[in-house]
Design a protein around this motif. Structure first.
Motif, mmCIF file in Angstrom:
data_model
loop_
_atom_site.group_PDB
_atom_site.id
_atom_site.type_symbol
_atom_site.label_atom_id
_atom_site.label_comp_id
_atom_site.label_asym_id
_atom_site.label_seq_id
_atom_site.Cartn_x
_atom_site.Cartn_y
_atom_site.Cartn_z
ATOM 1 N N UNK B 20 -2.029 1.111 -17.928
ATOM 2 C CA UNK B 20 -1.910 1.377 -16.495
ATOM 3 C C UNK B 20 -3.046 2.286 -16.074
ATOM 4 N N UNK B 21 -3.687 1.924 -14.965
ATOM 5 C CA UNK B 21 -4.755 2.772 -14.424
ATOM 6 C C UNK B 21 -4.407 3.115 -12.995
ATOM 7 N N UNK B 22 -4.867 4.284 -12.560
ATOM 8 C CA UNK B 22 -4.657 4.645 -11.160
ATOM 9 C C UNK B 22 -5.897 4.255 -10.360
ATOM 10 N N UNK B 23 -5.684 3.488 -9.295
ATOM 11 C CA UNK B 23 -6.773 3.162 -8.383
ATOM 12 C C UNK B 23 -6.580 4.058 -7.172
ATOM 13 N N UNK B 24 -7.458 5.051 -7.048
ATOM 14 C CA UNK B 24 -7.224 6.021 -5.970
ATOM 15 C C UNK B 24 -7.782 5.488 -4.656
ATOM 16 N N UNK B 25 -7.142 5.900 -3.614
ATOM 17 C CA UNK B 25 -7.525 5.506 -2.265
ATOM 18 C C UNK B 25 -8.069 6.733 -1.557
ATOM 19 N N UNK B 26 -9.372 6.785 -1.326
ATOM 20 C CA UNK B 26 -9.958 8.017 -0.786
ATOM 21 C C UNK B 26 -9.692 8.237 0.705
ATOM 22 N N UNK B 27 -9.060 7.282 1.374
ATOM 23 C CA UNK B 27 -8.860 7.424 2.817
ATOM 24 C C UNK B 27 -7.729 8.410 3.109
ATOM 25 N N UNK B 28 -7.491 8.674 4.391
ATOM 26 C CA UNK B 28 -6.511 9.683 4.800
ATOM 27 C C UNK B 28 -5.112 9.322 4.312
ATOM 28 N N UNK B 29 -4.826 8.015 4.295
ATOM 29 C CA UNK B 29 -3.475 7.598 3.901
ATOM 30 C C UNK B 29 -3.178 7.956 2.447
ATOM 31 N N UNK B 30 -4.230 8.060 1.628
ATOM 32 C CA UNK B 30 -4.096 8.420 0.216
ATOM 33 C C UNK B 30 -3.048 7.581 -0.493
ATOM 34 N N UNK B 31 -3.033 6.281 -0.165
ATOM 35 C CA UNK B 31 -2.048 5.409 -0.786
ATOM 36 C C UNK B 31 -2.642 4.860 -2.082
ATOM 37 N N UNK B 32 -2.457 5.624 -3.141
ATOM 38 C CA UNK B 32 -3.017 5.218 -4.425
ATOM 39 C C UNK B 32 -2.182 4.100 -5.015
ATOM 40 N N UNK B 33 -2.845 3.311 -5.862
ATOM 41 C CA UNK B 33 -2.115 2.196 -6.438
ATOM 42 C C UNK B 33 -2.286 2.188 -7.944
ATOM 43 N N UNK B 34 -1.488 1.359 -8.600
ATOM 44 C CA UNK B 34 -1.502 1.282 -10.049
ATOM 45 C C UNK B 34 -2.058 -0.064 -10.475
ATOM 46 N N UNK B 35 -3.102 -0.015 -11.269
ATOM 47 C CA UNK B 35 -3.682 -1.245 -11.812
ATOM 48 C C UNK B 35 -3.036 -1.509 -13.160
ATOM 49 N N UNK B 36 -2.394 -2.664 -13.265
ATOM 50 C CA UNK B 36 -1.644 -2.970 -14.478
ATOM 51 C C UNK B 36 -2.280 -4.152 -15.179
ATOM 52 N N UNK B 37 -2.403 -4.044 -16.483
ATOM 53 C CA UNK B 37 -2.977 -5.151 -17.256
ATOM 54 C C UNK B 37 -2.048 -6.351 -17.160
ATOM 55 N N UNK B 38 -2.610 -7.558 -16.937
ATOM 56 C CA UNK B 38 -1.767 -8.744 -16.735
ATOM 57 C C UNK B 38 -0.760 -8.977 -17.858
ATOM 58 N N UNK B 39 -1.143 -8.647 -19.078
ATOM 59 C CA UNK B 39 -0.243 -8.867 -20.202
ATOM 60 C C UNK B 39 1.025 -8.043 -20.140
ATOM 61 N N UNK B 40 0.929 -6.883 -19.516
ATOM 62 C CA UNK B 40 2.088 -5.990 -19.453
ATOM 63 C C UNK B 40 2.844 -6.118 -18.135
ATOM 64 N N UNK B 41 2.324 -6.920 -17.232
ATOM 65 C CA UNK B 41 2.812 -6.878 -15.857
ATOM 66 C C UNK B 41 4.308 -7.172 -15.751
ATOM 67 N N UNK B 42 4.767 -8.183 -16.498
ATOM 68 C CA UNK B 42 6.172 -8.581 -16.356
ATOM 69 C C UNK B 42 7.109 -7.471 -16.851
#
Lengths: 203, 230
Positions: B20-42
């Motif tokens: 799992x990686x964090x994809x940070x959102x530099x904008x004001x909303x700061x809605x960061x997301x999680x990048x998940x490897x496809x193999x682990x997604x389910x």
């Protein structure tokens, strides 16, 4: 031909004089049943037109028929997507002659606000002959009534013989129009030959 | 509501080996997301759905993003030996030069899921899945088994972006017809050239209408030339 003034005079005396052409057109004009068929938001205006406040039934568009076999008129009420276009043409082909088409609203006549989209047909008049175009987004019910009255005027102005006779009385004219095929990238062909030609743009 | 870092830690604790990686959102909303490897997604999706604390029981939105191949120009300082004539004498001199190197970062397709919890009244948690590339390795696991509402949205992503969801119960095109070959929301999609009639053209449409007209004229010329040679 009987003169108009003489006809009125005879009418006063209880003698009714007419021509087959007039009688035929009178019948055609005052009983145009639309097909029960809506495509997008214009259909809501079309429904409003049939309801008590506007009452399209006053003009002879009495019943909306749920089958193309029983309908005389097709109101293209809304956006025609490229996915829907073959079905629209097929429904038109299934209608019995004489048949009429009103293209209602910006989308049906030109693609409207979606004109530059990859998925919207730039006007149904590319595939089937359209009798009346109504602009508007959506047109008001009055506009649809105006279009309907215009269609009635068009019908009553037609002569049953001669070169300009309506299509269903001319065996040489086609009554069925090719249904476009959904190809790999676009509809094929992009317009029916003879139905639509590229208008000249004067700049 | 857990922060993104806490969610990431919870996932890593519950699903061993999950990348799992964090994809940070530099904008004001700061809605960061999680990048998940496809193999682990389910497995990760099952955890997010079933976990008592997160309880992400509602998939509000699934969409696609197309990241085309990117050409990155970097300035690198290179030291090299150059033979120079200094004051009439040939000498080899060490010289530091700035060089621009270009490399192409391969593009990929991305599916983004917005998750909420109706039970806990919290959200959103945004998760992303990325394909290997944009051409032949475009498979991602379908999350329809976890969130039923993903079915149509994944079909839409398949239709418009061309991501193939493995394990999807009914992966067909949704908006375009079956025989359609393109994926219209991709950045390199070429629209059909139907600009033959543009009565009120301006800007981009005008440019395309003019291009269409010129192309047509060229084809007419070619036909005439062929006719002449025949």
């Amino acid at each position: 031909m009987v003169e108009e003034a003489l006809k009125i005079e005879l009418g006063k005396q209880g003698v009714f004089v007419t021509t087959i052409e007039e009688l035929y057109n009178w019948g055609r004009r005052n009983s145009v049943w639309p097909m029960q068929f809506g495509l997008a938001c214009c259909a809501i205006e079309m429904i409003a037109t049939t309801m008590a406040r506007y009452d399209l039934a006053r003009f002879g568009a009495e019943v909306f028929r749920p089958s193309p076999r029983q309908a005389d008129m097709m109101i293209i009420s809304g956006t025609v997507t490229k996915k829907m276009a073959p079905q629209v043409v097929r429904l038109y082909n299934q209608m019995a002659e004489p048949k009429y088409v009103i293209a209602m609203g910006a989308c049906a006549i030109s693609g409207g606000p979606f004109k530059q989209g990859y998925n919207v047909l730039k006007g149904i008049d590319r595939y089937i002959p359209v009798d009346v175009h109504i602009p508007g987004c959506p047109p008001r019910p009055e506009a649809l009534i105006e279009a309907f009255m215009m269609l009635q005027k068009k019908i009553s102005g037609q002569h049953l013989t001669g070169a300009d006779r309506p299509r269903h009385l001319d065996a040489a004219q086609q009554g069925e129009f090719p249904v476009p095929v959904q190809g790999a990238h676009d509809l094929e062909p992009t317009s029916n030959k003879g139905v639509w030609t590229v208008p000249v743009v004067i700049q | 509501m857990k922060t993104v870092e806490e969610t990431k830690a919870a996932i890593e604790a519950a699903v061993p080996g999950a990348r799992v990686e964090i994809v940070s959102n530099p904008s004001v909303s700061a809605q960061h997301s999680l990048l998940i490897a496809p193999g682990d997604a389910l497995a990760v999706a099952k955890f997010l759905h079933d976990d008592a604390e997160l309880a992400l029981d509602f998939l509000s939105n699934a969409t696609g993003v197309d990241w085309p191949d990117k050409e990155i120009a970097e300035k690198v300082k290179v030291t090299r030996t150059v033979v120079k004539t200094v004051e009439g004498v040939e000498q080899s001199v060490e010289e530091t030069v700035e060089e621009t190197r270009k490399r192409i970062e391969p593009g990929y397709l991305e599916a983004v899921y917005h998750l909420y919890s109706v039970a806990k009244k919290q959200g959103p948690v945004v998760i992303r899945l990325r394909t290997v590339n944009r051409s032949d390795q475009v498979e991602l696991p379908s999350l329809t088994a976890v969130w039923r509402s993903a079915e149509f949205q994944e079909r839409e992503i398949f239709d418009l972006y061309g991501i193939v969801f493995t394990g999807h119960p009914d992966l067909r095109r949704l908006l375009m017809w079956d025989g359609f070959k393109d994926h219209p929301m991709r950045r390199d999609y070429v629209e059909p050239d139907d600009f033959e009639y543009e009565p009120t053209a301006h800007d981009e449409v005008l440019a395309r209408a003019v291009a269409h007209r010129n192309r047509d004229q060229r084809s007419e010329v070619r036909v005439q030339e062929d006719g002449a040679t025949l």
